[in-house]
Design a protein around this motif. Structure first.
Motif, PDB file in Angstrom:
ATOM      1  N   PHE B 242       8.984  53.543 -62.613  1.00  0.00           N
ATOM      2  CA  PHE B 242       7.761  52.759 -62.447  1.00  0.00           C
ATOM      3  C   PHE B 242       7.977  51.310 -62.833  1.00  0.00           C
ATOM      4  O   PHE B 242       8.911  50.963 -63.548  1.00  0.00           O
ATOM      5  CB  PHE B 242       6.577  53.400 -63.184  1.00  0.00           C
ATOM      6  N   LEU B 284       3.246  45.907 -67.433  1.00  0.00           N
ATOM      7  CA  LEU B 284       4.041  47.089 -67.771  1.00  0.00           C
ATOM      8  C   LEU B 284       3.888  47.452 -69.254  1.00  0.00           C
ATOM      9  O   LEU B 284       3.815  48.629 -69.615  1.00  0.00           O
ATOM     10  CB  LEU B 284       5.505  46.800 -67.429  1.00  0.00           C
ATOM     11  N   CYS B 287       0.508  49.017 -69.678  1.00  0.00           N
ATOM     12  CA  CYS B 287       0.539  50.307 -69.000  1.00  0.00           C
ATOM     13  C   CYS B 287       1.289  51.338 -69.860  1.00  0.00           C
ATOM     14  O   CYS B 287       0.820  52.457 -70.063  1.00  0.00           O
ATOM     15  CB  CYS B 287       1.201  50.126 -67.637  1.00  0.00           C
ATOM     16  N   CYS B 288       2.453  50.958 -70.374  1.00  0.00           N
ATOM     17  CA  CYS B 288       3.234  51.876 -71.217  1.00  0.00           C
ATOM     18  C   CYS B 288       2.445  52.278 -72.460  1.00  0.00           C
ATOM     19  O   CYS B 288       2.450  53.441 -72.858  1.00  0.00           O
ATOM     20  CB  CYS B 288       4.547  51.234 -71.648  1.00  0.00           C
ATOM     21  N   THR B 367      -1.029  54.561 -64.350  1.00  0.00           N
ATOM     22  CA  THR B 367      -0.260  53.512 -63.652  1.00  0.00           C
ATOM     23  C   THR B 367      -1.111  52.891 -62.539  1.00  0.00           C
ATOM     24  O   THR B 367      -1.039  51.697 -62.297  1.00  0.00           O
ATOM     25  CB  THR B 367       1.068  54.053 -63.093  1.00  0.00           C
ATOM     26  N   TRP B 370      -3.400  50.172 -63.832  1.00  0.00           N
ATOM     27  CA  TRP B 370      -2.732  48.889 -64.066  1.00  0.00           C
ATOM     28  C   TRP B 370      -2.062  48.345 -62.805  1.00  0.00           C
ATOM     29  O   TRP B 370      -1.324  47.358 -62.870  1.00  0.00           O
ATOM     30  CB  TRP B 370      -1.698  49.041 -65.191  1.00  0.00           C
ATOM     31  N   VAL B 372       0.367  49.487 -61.272  1.00  0.00           N
ATOM     32  CA  VAL B 372       1.819  49.586 -61.426  1.00  0.00           C
ATOM     33  C   VAL B 372       2.328  50.683 -60.494  1.00  0.00           C
ATOM     34  O   VAL B 372       1.810  51.796 -60.509  1.00  0.00           O
ATOM     35  CB  VAL B 372       2.191  49.923 -62.889  1.00  0.00           C
ATOM     36  N   ALA B 374       4.409  53.634 -59.266  1.00  0.00           N
ATOM     37  CA  ALA B 374       5.160  54.697 -59.937  1.00  0.00           C
ATOM     38  C   ALA B 374       5.553  55.740 -58.901  1.00  0.00           C
ATOM     39  O   ALA B 374       4.756  56.109 -58.049  1.00  0.00           O
ATOM     40  CB  ALA B 374       4.309  55.325 -61.031  1.00  0.00           C
TER      41      ALA B 374
END
Lengths: 231, 781
Positions: B242, B284, B287-288, B367, B370, B372, B374
């Motif tokens: 991701f 990121l 998100c993490c 994800t 955000w 993002v 993945a």
């Protein structure tokens, strides 16, 4: 009093703004860029950072976030809004405030403690200051040069809408090349204020240059209480 | 924005395509059938015996994709093949007591230490030297990005960065190319990530001309129970890539750039430097942190050097099974990339997670929130192989450990350089010294404006030191201090140091002096030192003299840490910092992290009020060899570095921490480059408060017991010393807690001048003019 703090992707000082709200006695309410309502808040802060990576132009993409679709009419209707740094850029891109912020004249990012003169102490966000008072808060930006055409600048000055000016150095320069040393301005009603420096970094003993930023967050509480009393 | 549906479709498509071989693809089956094809192992930086050993491990010739993976993972940068035989010195010098402080030790993405109240802190320093020389802005930017992802992958929120930077001569034209770009890159990336930059170093020395050192340190914090590790376990668990799409940037960057010197006439290396997107990394990070909070991540690894080759093989190697990856599912920025290029790409802002199937939807929802991208690209398998397919055909089938951890180990020859005897014999004691007060005054002004001692705000003002609102101390104070717990004020202090000249004169002592200075800086700020990270910057390991310097430095740090009782938690080695035969000074940068129960009690470095008593703590000896004075005034380097006295450092550190805790310190500043004179000048300039020093004759004595002359007292660089200003009313209490620490009251704060009684007086504003003039004069204001 509930103060909303909007988080866009790339917002950085959202947590700091929320902390400053709490430190000064308010309740902070997180607002998300994708939200289409303001959760009944009494005021909104657009925080500093690099929304959408500052791509295209600072604030130019954030302006189109769903939350702005509800924020813009609310601000036009009198909801107090404070735009700090990137938030100021979003406000000018949204046309809630005139002018634009361009790259610093020295073309570098600049993080310094900066002296400002409060020129308008009657906005929703500055009533706890006195006109002519000097404050020192943090300035940190790469694109903080305030520009506008002469007519707009004359209008802002004529209508008392310049809220803050930088104290120029011995050579007559300000930290980013802003026209007429303007650091912050307001709209006609005085409910929307935008400035490049960061009051939220000067509210807590030991974690910033001064406590001079507290006035923003206490002013808005006073304003919200007064508004509530009138209603 | 990828959904699991899309992946399933693509996956099905890939399996359907398996029936038709992809034209020209070097599959495992093809490799088995064509054992004698010539392979470009040499061009990929592998040695003949390394290539032979790959063939032996997998029992056939490697496919192109396998060759790519082994070549990047067995490069010096990734495999530590020249250095790792010496790493046993870390283990041998780590006692059980030190180990107890470590929640995670050397070998993971970053070490983790317990700072109390359920908080864990992870920190690490890494180099990005060669890319930053080739492409200063992007090299430095991605250096910050890489270390931040290392910290993220431990489960932590990154909370601060620091950048120890070293450049060639300030006035060299190439420095004017390299420095502004590097500084803008560090700032451009870190500022956009919203991480306060709280310190670091800016050092100039001709030895770094052509080999600037860009080291980047990041600190992260988490609750102890939130620590994550890079391992792939649980058969059937999904492997998710991701973050950013994979592009052609940085292909071979690690192996090529980190293992070659910059001889003129070499091929252009520019395309090998990665390009960073800090906005993607900021998203990121958030998100993490959401993924960790939702407990949907089993294992996690960032993609840095060697990209997917590293992430897949390390995750699988650290786990208990194998892994199968469908490489054609990797989202690409450039559809023309070949499988081996995808494996080597060092595109930034990517992470890999191991996720249980029933948590996949929740993972994807986060994800998506955000924005993002993945993608499930594989799963953890039974067995012990890393198998990678391309449209259904197997192109990699290897034991993951052989790629990630069983690379070659070199026992490089080492020998003490022959030049050292003559260098050590050439003491600074023979150099002409200033004799009158006026001459000393003039040299102080020269030094305070010299490249290494001048004001660095031209650099540090380009970094945001306030973001996050937790910065209690930052440059130019002795250490960076940030709050971790907003309720209690518990936090950490970090400092990095290294004087390469001392390490050149004696790498063992020089490395210990770097450790001692960083330790002292942390204690001076009021924090109890807890753990160490290091970035070992050296010349070519193929030079036995360099290898000797390297081993001596590790030995110095490891034995020093053992004495001080603080463990090394991780770090990085950067070799090949040399041009032709000329290596940089050995530069083992040491970072020390300390803890404070309440960072609001930290000590600041500048005098703030009139009438405070000024104490000099520690023992001053006539030690001018390798000093800033010898360097600036005489361009001289020779002799032996100052004596290391770690017991004295420890006692001094305890006293400084106790004094800060008791609230007795008005200002505390460590003595290092430029000695007492520079420490005094800096403490005066911080807030424009002067000082009168009338106790210079009490500063120290030489070996014969003779009182040190004023010049030596002012400019000696003896270690284990600090300057402390204490309000007059607290002086007795302060002296009482000093115990065995040697101390002298040498003067008092006040006025607008720095006056050295009987010698000279200089106004603080004159010091400031000399101090602040230098960098803007070269780089513009």
């Amino acid at each position: 009093m509930r103060i909303g703090v909007v988080t866009f992707p790339g917002s950085l000082d959202d947590r700091d703004a929320a902390r400053a709200v709490r430190a000064c006695g308010g309740e902070s309410v997180p607002l998300w860029h994708g939200d289409d309502d303001l959760r009944g808040v009494d005021a909104v802060i657009l925080p500093g950072g690099f929304s959408y990576g500052d791509y295209l132009r600072c604030g130019a993409i954030a302006r189109f976030a769903p939350v702005m679709d509800v924020l813009v009419p609310a601000a036009q209707g009198g909801l107090p809004v404070l735009g700090i740094c990137n938030g100021f850029q979003v406000l000018t891109e949204s046309h809630l405030l005139p002018g634009a912020l361009i790259r610093n004249d020295h073309r570098k990012f600049n993080c310094v403690d900066t002296r400002l003169v409060v020129e308008n102490a009657s906005t929703a966000w500055t009533s706890d200051y006195e006109a002519g008072q000097e404050i020192t808060i943090v300035l940190k930006n790469g694109e903080g040069g305030f520009v506008a055409d002469d007519q707009t600048l004359d209008m802002l000055e004529g209508e008392g809408r310049v809220v803050f000016r930088y104290v120029p150095d011995a050579d007559g320069r300000n930290p980013n090349g802003s026209y007429r040393h303007i650091a912050g301005i307001t709209n006609e009603r005085g409910n929307v204020v935008g400035l490049m420096p960061h009051p939220e970094h000067a509210v807590e003993e030991g974690y910033g240059p001064t406590l001079d930023g507290r006035g923003f967050f206490t002013s808005i509480l006073t304003h919200a209480l007064e508004t509530a009393a009138k209603a | 924005m990828t959904t699991t549906d899309e992946q399933t479709q693509t996956g099905t498509h890939a399996q359907a395509a398996a029936a038709e071989p992809v034209a020209g693809l070097d599959t495992v089956e093809h490799a088995t059938r064509t054992p004698d094809i010539d392979q470009p192992w040499s061009e990929l930086g592998l040695k003949g015996d390394e290539y032979a050993s790959i063939r032996e491990i997998i029992g056939r010739r490697p496919t192109i994709a396998e060759l790519a993976m082994y070549s990047v993972m067995w490069s010096e940068h990734c495999s530590y093949k020249s250095s790792k035989v010496h790493f046993k010195l870390w283990g041998e010098n780590t006692t059980d007591e030190m180990r107890e402080k470590l929640l995670v030790g050397i070998g993971e993405n970053a070490g983790v230490v317990d700072i109390g109240d359920g908080w864990a802190v992870t920190f690490k320093v890494e180099s990005h030297n060669h890319p930053s020389y080739v492409e200063p802005y992007q090299g430095a930017a991605t250096g910050v990005g890489g270390i931040v992802r290392d910290i993220m992958s431990m489960g932590a929120r990154p909370i601060a960065v620091m950048d120890p930077l070293r450049f060639g001569n300030l006035h060299h034209p190439d420095t004017q190319r390299v420095l502004p770009g590097i500084v803008a890159g560090v700032g451009g990336y870190g500022n956009c990530l919203g991480l306060p930059n709280i310190g670091g170093e800016v050092v100039f020395d001709d030895c770094y001309q052509g080999n600037p050192l860009v080291n980047a340190l990041c600190v992260g914090a988490m609750r102890v129970e939130d620590i994550h590790l890079a391992k792939a376990t649980g058969v059937g668990n999904k492997v998710i890539l991701f973050g950013a799409k994979t592009g052609g940037d940085g292909i071979g960057g690690v192996s090529v750039l980190a293992s070659e010197t910059f001889d003129s006439g070499g091929p252009a290396k520019r395309p090998a430097v990665q390009v960073g997107d800090p906005f993607a990394e900021k998203v990121l990070i958030e998100c993490c942190l959401d993924l960790y909070a939702a407990h949907v991540v089993d294992g996690i690894q960032d993609l840095g050097g060697a990209g997917l080759s590293c992430a897949t093989s390390e995750l699988a190697s650290n786990g208990d099974g194998g892994m199968r990856v469908e490489l054609d599912l990797v989202p690409l920025r450039d559809a023309s990339l070949q499988p081996h290029e995808i494996l080597m790409s060092e595109s930034q802002e990517r992470m890999m997670a191991i996720v249980e199937p029933d948590k996949l939807d929740e993972f994807m929802a986060i994800t998506d929130k955000w924005d993002v991208e993945a993608t499930v690209i594989g799963e953890v398998t039974d067995g012990d192989r890393l198998v990678i397919t391309w449209h259904g055909e197997v192109i990699v089938d290897v034991p993951p450990r052989s790629v990630a951890h069983d690379g070659p180990t070199y026992h490089r020859p080492l020998s003490r350089p022959a030049y050292l005897d003559a260098l050590n014999a050439d003491s600074a004691s023979a150099l002409a010294r200033p004799e009158t007060g006026e001459e000393i005054r003039a040299q102080l002004l020269t030094l305070i404006g010299s490249p290494n001692l001048c004001d660095k705000s031209w650099v540090t003002d380009q970094y945001d030191r306030y973001v996050m609102g937790n910065t209690a101390l930052s440059q130019p104070d002795d250490a960076g201090v940030v709050r971790v717990d907003e309720e209690t004020g518990r936090g950490v202090a970090v400092a990095t140091d290294c004087n390469g000249r001392f390490a050149k004169l004696d790498p063992y002592t020089g490395a210990q002096l770097a450790l001692a200075e960083a330790y002292r800086n942390v204690a001076t700020a009021g924090a109890a030192p807890l753990a160490v990270t290091d970035c070992l910057n050296f010349g070519s390991p193929e030079d036995p003299g360099v290898m000797w310097q390297f081993r001596e430095s590790i030995r110095g740090i490891a034995e020093g840490c053992k004495f001080l009782g603080i463990p090394v938690t991780g770090g990085n080695v950067s070799f090949y910092n040399q041009t032709g035969d000329v290596a940089i000074h050995p530069t083992p940068v040491v970072g020390v992290l300390g803890v404070m129960p309440d960072v609001s009690k930290r000590s600041r470095s500048g005098f703030r009020t009139d009438g405070a008593h000024i104490y000099l703590l520690g023992t001053t000896r006539p030690e001018l060899d390798g000093s800033e004075w010898a360097h600036v005034i005489h361009k001289h380097l020779g002799g032996l570095p100052p004596v290391v006295d770690l017991a004295a450092e420890q006692a001094l550190g305890r006293a400084l921490v106790a004094a800060a805790e008791a609230g007795l310190v008005e200002a505390a500043h460590d003595l290092s480059e430029g000695g007492l004179a520079i420490a005094l000048a800096e403490a005066c300039m911080r807030h424009g408060v002067g000082a009168t020093i009338d106790g210079l004759d009490q500063v120290g004595v030489d070996a014969d017991g003779t009182i040190l002359d004023p010049f030596t007292a002012l400019f000696s660089e003896s270690s284990a010393r600090a300057l402390v200003a204490v309000p007059a009313g607290s002086a007795a209490q302060f002296e009482a807690l000093l115990g065995e620490v040697p101390h002298r009251r040498i003067g008092a704060t006040g006025g607008r001048d720095l006056e050295i009684a009987g010698l000279f007086s200089v106004s603080v504003s004159e010091l400031e003019s000399a101090h602040t003039f230098t960098m803007p004069a070269v780089f513009g204001s």
